[in-house]
Design a protein around this motif. Structure first.
Motif, PDB file in Angstrom:
ATOM      1  N   GLU A   1      -4.894   6.301  -0.114  1.00  0.00           N
ATOM      2  CA  GLU A   1      -4.166   5.032  -0.115  1.00  0.00           C
ATOM      3  C   GLU A   1      -4.377   4.278  -1.423  1.00  0.00           C
ATOM      4  OE1 GLU A   1      -3.079   1.938   3.324  1.00  0.00           O
ATOM      5  OE2 GLU A   1      -5.213   2.046   2.896  1.00  0.00           O
TER       6      GLU A   1
ATOM      7  N   THR B   1       0.884  -1.163   0.000  1.00  0.00           N
ATOM      8  CA  THR B   1       0.000   0.000   0.000  1.00  0.00           C
ATOM      9  C   THR B   1       0.922   1.212   0.000  1.00  0.00           C
ATOM     10  OG1 THR B   1      -0.128   0.138   2.402  1.00  0.00           O
ATOM     11  CG2 THR B   1      -1.816  -1.183   1.295  1.00  0.00           C
TER      12      THR B   1
ATOM     13  N   TYR C   1      -3.216   0.619  -3.711  1.00  0.00           N
ATOM     14  CA  TYR C   1      -2.732  -0.762  -3.617  1.00  0.00           C
ATOM     15  C   TYR C   1      -1.998  -1.088  -4.899  1.00  0.00           C
ATOM     16  CZ  TYR C   1      -5.960  -1.229   0.278  1.00  0.00           C
ATOM     17  OH  TYR C   1      -6.608  -1.061   1.466  1.00  0.00           O
TER      18      TYR C   1
END
Length: 144
Positions: free
Chosen positions: A70, A53, A72
């Motif tokens: 955030e 992340t 991924y």
């Protein structure tokens, strides 16, 4: 009178545009895709990847208009040794003053390209599971 002439010319233009035809070419997949090969050792390659992340530094790189929050994904430096074809150099043009622009270049991972590798890994693991099931059956049968 001018309106009628304009309307007539417009209608003629529409009619002539509608008579244009477009022909589609159907290309057979076997002709389009060459050097087709199976994906092997996918499980081993995937084991070497580190999903992460992260957040982009949107303050420092405002001009790149990167997504906030955030994310991924993977570090391109981690994917490159395992899947070099999945890493490409992305570039974004941005303004750097009056009548001036610059290009920012950075490595990016084409994560959608991981899907076939993931499917290959699942198939490898399933074959291993089936093999282990058969071994367990044989061991149970021998112990009776």
């Amino acid at each position: 009178m001018k309106y009628l002439i304009f309307k007539g010319a417009f209608m003629a233009l529409l009619l002539s545009a509608s008579t244009l035809t477009v022909s589609a070419q159907k290309i057979d997949e076997q002709e389009l895709k060459v050097s087709v090969g199976k994906i092997s050792n996918s499980t081993q390659h995937l084991k070497n990847l580190e999903p992460v992340t992260f957040k982009y530094d949107v303050n420092k790189y405002k001009h790149l208009k990167l997504p906030a929050g955030e994310q991924y994904g993977f570090l391109a430096s981690n994917v490159q040794p395992e899947f070099p074809a999945m890493v490409y150099e992305a570039s974004k043009v941005y303004e750097s003053g009056k009548n001036n622009s610059k290009v920012a270049k950075y490595n990016e991972v084409q994560t959608a390209d991981l899907i076939p590798v993931l499917v290959a890994a699942i198939k490898e693991q399933q074959a291993e599971i089936e093999l282990l099931k058969n071994e367990v059956k044989l061991l149970k049968a021998k112990s009776k």
